[in-house]
Design a protein around this motif. Structure first.
Motif: not given
Length: 222
Positions: A92-96, A100-105, A110-113, A168-174
């Protein structure tokens, strides 16, 4: 060993090791590329590029680096598939946002981009340098003219590489601190410190790679 690799912790372990290996490469690659804005004559960057191209240790590391990229990319999709398979019914959709951070979710997205950007980067530079050396010979300043020339001639390329640096920075932040967490360095003392170091590292990478095309786009070179 096979049981370890097929287990969840084993798959995450492989991702973490390959990720840390690539993060070392990214730091070295960024250091070399920053020479582009410290010497407009191009000689400093060309010397660095020549050293990287002729150093025996670097030559040995190149196929290992390529293997590291392949393992990290393929394993990420493999890991995501197994995670999806383990939960066939969507939660069920929840406010996460608080958990967790946006990058972790959005690590897979991010990796595909970043992968798309990597392919473009290989086409722009690596392929030409490795497989079309005659094009490099026609350039007055060698590798410098190839790299700087693209940024000087195309605003689109500058914007694309700035976006790539930010992604790349966003991907690495997590990815940075989660790699250490997977490897067991996750007690209260170290985990918070790795998170801070990871954020700093991610910002340095994002800003570092973005400032290079921005430097040429704004015409700050002489």
């Amino acid at each position: 060993m096979s049981k370890f690799l097929t287990a969840s912790i084993g798959r995450k372990f492989v991702m973490s090791l390959s990720g840390l290996f690539l993060m070392v490469f990214i730091a070295v690659h960024l250091g070399l590329n920053l020479l582009l804005i410290f010497d407009d004559s191009g000689s400093l960057f060309n010397e660095g590029a020549h050293f990287m191209a002729t150093n025996p240790l670097i030559k040995i590391m190149e196929p290992i680096l390529g293997l590291g990229f392949m393992i990290h990319i393929i394993w990420s999709f493999f890991l995501e598939y197994h995670n999806w398979k383990a939960r066939p019914v969507k939660y069920a959709k929840k406010n996460m946002s608080g958990a967790s951070s946006w990058a972790s979710r959005n690590m897979l997205i991010l990796g595909a981009l970043v992968l798309v950007f990597l392919v473009i980067h290989i086409i722009d530079f690596f392929w030409v340098i490795k497989f079309s050396p005659e094009e490099i010979e026609h350039l007055a300043k060698g590798d410098y003219d190839l790299v700087a020339g693209l940024f000087k001639e195309s605003i689109f390329a500058c914007i694309l590489y700035i976006i790539g640096g930010v992604l790349l920075g966003l991907h690495l932040s997590h990815g940075f601190w989660s790699s250490f967490q997977t490897l067991g360095v996750n007690n209260k003392f170290w985990l918070k410190r790795w998170q801070v170091i990871g954020q700093i590292y991610a910002v340095v990478v994002a800003v570092g790679f973005s400032i290079i095309p921005l430097y040429f786009m704004l015409g700050l070179y002489k």
